[in-house]
Each structure stands twice: as structure tokens, then as C-alpha cells.
Design a protein around this motif. Structure first.
Motif, PDB file in Angstrom:
ATOM      1  N   GLN A 123       0.825  -1.206   0.000  1.00 12.34           N
ATOM      2  CA  GLN A 123       0.000   0.000   0.000  1.00 12.34           C
ATOM      3  C   GLN A 123       0.862   1.260   0.000  1.00 12.34           C
ATOM      4  O   GLN A 123       0.480   2.278  -0.585  1.00 12.34           O
ATOM      5  N   VAL A 124       2.046   1.196   0.609  1.00 13.12           N
ATOM      6  CA  VAL A 124       2.938   2.355   0.602  1.00 13.12           C
ATOM      7  C   VAL A 124       3.540   2.531  -0.786  1.00 13.12           C
ATOM      8  O   VAL A 124       3.621   3.643  -1.305  1.00 13.12           O
ATOM      9  N   LYS A 125       3.944   1.428  -1.395  1.00 13.42           N
ATOM     10  CA  LYS A 125       4.491   1.505  -2.750  1.00 13.42           C
ATOM     11  C   LYS A 125       3.451   2.048  -3.725  1.00 13.42           C
ATOM     12  O   LYS A 125       3.762   2.843  -4.612  1.00 13.42           O
ATOM     13  N   ALA A 126       2.203   1.657  -3.540  1.00 14.03           N
ATOM     14  CA  ALA A 126       1.130   2.136  -4.427  1.00 14.03           C
ATOM     15  C   ALA A 126       0.940   3.643  -4.285  1.00 14.03           C
ATOM     16  O   ALA A 126       0.666   4.323  -5.280  1.00 14.03           O
ATOM     17  N   VAL A 127       1.093   4.177  -3.093  1.00 12.86           N
ATOM     18  CA  VAL A 127       0.951   5.619  -2.899  1.00 12.86           C
ATOM     19  C   VAL A 127       2.096   6.363  -3.580  1.00 12.86           C
ATOM     20  O   VAL A 127       1.900   7.439  -4.142  1.00 12.86           O
ATOM     21  N   PHE A 128       3.304   5.781  -3.566  1.00  8.42           N
ATOM     22  CA  PHE A 128       4.418   6.407  -4.254  1.00  8.42           C
ATOM     23  C   PHE A 128       4.223   6.379  -5.761  1.00  8.42           C
ATOM     24  O   PHE A 128       4.697   7.249  -6.460  1.00  8.42           O
ATOM     25  N   ASP A 129       3.537   5.378  -6.266  1.00  7.86           N
ATOM     26  CA  ASP A 129       3.362   5.233  -7.703  1.00  7.86           C
ATOM     27  C   ASP A 129       2.293   6.151  -8.276  1.00  7.86           C
ATOM     28  O   ASP A 129       2.289   6.428  -9.469  1.00  7.86           O
ATOM     29  N   THR A 130       1.384   6.616  -7.436  1.00 10.11           N
ATOM     30  CA  THR A 130       0.306   7.465  -7.962  1.00 10.11           C
ATOM     31  C   THR A 130       0.869   8.855  -8.259  1.00 10.11           C
ATOM     32  O   THR A 130       1.569   9.431  -7.436  1.00 10.11           O
ATOM     33  N   PRO A 131       0.555   9.420  -9.427  1.00  6.85           N
ATOM     34  CA  PRO A 131       1.135  10.714  -9.782  1.00  6.85           C
ATOM     35  C   PRO A 131       0.524  11.893  -9.039  1.00  6.85           C
ATOM     36  O   PRO A 131       1.109  12.944  -8.999  1.00  6.85           O
ATOM     37  N   THR A 132      -0.623  11.722  -8.406  1.00  7.14           N
ATOM     38  CA  THR A 132      -1.262  12.846  -7.737  1.00  7.14           C
ATOM     39  C   THR A 132      -1.072  12.822  -6.232  1.00  7.14           C
ATOM     40  O   THR A 132      -1.764  13.532  -5.512  1.00  7.14           O
ATOM     41  N   ALA A 133      -0.142  11.996  -5.727  1.00 13.45           N
ATOM     42  CA  ALA A 133       0.053  11.915  -4.282  1.00 13.45           C
ATOM     43  C   ALA A 133       0.643  13.224  -3.778  1.00 13.45           C
ATOM     44  O   ALA A 133       1.605  13.740  -4.304  1.00 13.45           O
ATOM     45  N   THR A 134       0.031  13.764  -2.741  1.00 15.66           N
ATOM     46  CA  THR A 134       0.517  14.984  -2.114  1.00 15.66           C
ATOM     47  C   THR A 134       0.678  14.727  -0.632  1.00 15.66           C
ATOM     48  O   THR A 134       0.006  13.881  -0.057  1.00 15.66           O
ATOM     49  N   PRO A 135       1.560  15.453   0.004  1.00 10.28           N
ATOM     50  CA  PRO A 135       1.761  15.217   1.439  1.00 10.28           C
ATOM     51  C   PRO A 135       0.575  15.607   2.269  1.00 10.28           C
ATOM     52  O   PRO A 135      -0.211  16.428   1.949  1.00 10.28           O
TER      53      PRO A 135
END
Length: 162
Positions: A150-162
Motif C-alpha cells: 500500500q505504501v508503494k502504491a501511494v508512491f506510484d500514484t502521480p497525484t500523491a501529495t503530502p
């Protein structure tokens, strides 16, 4: 009658496992890892500056300001120059390498906070293990957290913001 055998239907693929959900706990772990990366990066850079003492000793040996003696008496000028260069070069390599590693660890902390550059964060987590014992603990925890799907998937999404 037709002599062809009956055609069996195509096998159904197994149902897909639901994707793990990125939780608030995962976000909190990434935030704490980011802060720890900043702290450990600063410590690595600070401790690498201790090797400036080696550079000073090496320069003193090169200039002849540092009297050196071997077991049989005063050392020759060639031995003194050789040891001066060894101390100077190794000191410079350790200072440069330590400050560079510290900067990479701090930059990985920034990437963790922004959830960018997953592979870089993994590599830096492995390199942080070189700075024992604090970097080893940080590197192992970072690897454990970064390898969660699930952490890797969040890194892979292009719209992830802090």
C-alpha cells in the motif's frame, strides 16, 4: 453427427485480491520516517566532519610540522610524506563521503514526505545501514515500511501529495 469434441469454456481467472488501503497509520509512519531521515542525515554529516582532524594531521606531516619517529629513530622524509598523503587523502574521502551520504539521507527524508522517488528512498535506506547503529535501525525500519504494497502504491500514484 459431428465428430468434433465439445469445446470446454475458457477457465475463469481467479478473482483479484483487493488492493491494500493506505491507512492513516501508514501516513504517520512515513511522516516519522521523514523526520528521522532529516535527523540521521544531519548526524551523519556532523560525524563525518571528525575526519577533518586526519586532514590536519596529514597536512602537518606533509609540511614537516609534525615530527614523526619510527621504532629505530626519526622517520625518513619519504615516509613522512607518504603518511601525510595517506592521512590527507583518506580524511578528504571520509569527509566528502560522509557529507554526501548525510545529504542523500536528508533528501530521502524530503522524498518520503512528498511520497516521491520510491526507488531512491529504498537505495538510501540500504545505504543508511552503513552508519551503525542509528542508520542501521533507520534503514531497516525504512525498508520494512517502504516495501509494504500500500505504501508503494501511494508512491506510484502521480497525484500523491503530502
Amino acid at each position: 453427427m459431428d465428430a468434433t469434441p465439445p469445446v470446454s469454456p475458457a477457465p475463469m481467472p481467479p478473482p483479484l485480491a483487493p488492493a491494500p488501503v493506505f491507512s492513516a497509520q501508514d501516513a504517520d509512519h512515513l511522516r516519522m520516517l521523514s523526520i528521522a531521515h532529516y535527523v540521521v542525515g544531519g548526524l551523519i554529516a556532523l560525524f563525518s566532519l571528525i575526519f577533518i582532524l586526519h586532514i590536519v594531521i596529514g597536512i602537518a606531516a606533509l609540511t614537516g610540522s609534525l615530527p614523526m619517529e619510527s621504532s629505530g629513530g626519526p622517520s625518513s622524509p619519504e615516509e613522512q610524506r607518504l603518511m601525510g598523503w595517506v592521512f590527507t587523502v583518506l580524511g578528504c574521502v571520509m569527509v566528502f563521503g560522509g557529507v554526501t551520504l548525510g545529504a542523500f539521507v536528508a533528501y530521502a527524508g524530503r522524498c518520503l514526505a512528498r511520497r516521491r522517488r520510491h526507488l531512491l528512498c529504498l537505495i538510501v535506506a540500504g545505504l543508511a545501514c552503513l552508519f551503525a547503529p542509528v542508520g542501521t535501525v533507520l534503514g531497516v525500519f525504512a525498508l520494512i515500511i517502504l516495501l509494504r504494497p500500500q505504501v508503494k502504491a501511494v508512491f506510484d500514484t502521480p497525484t500523491a501529495t503530502p
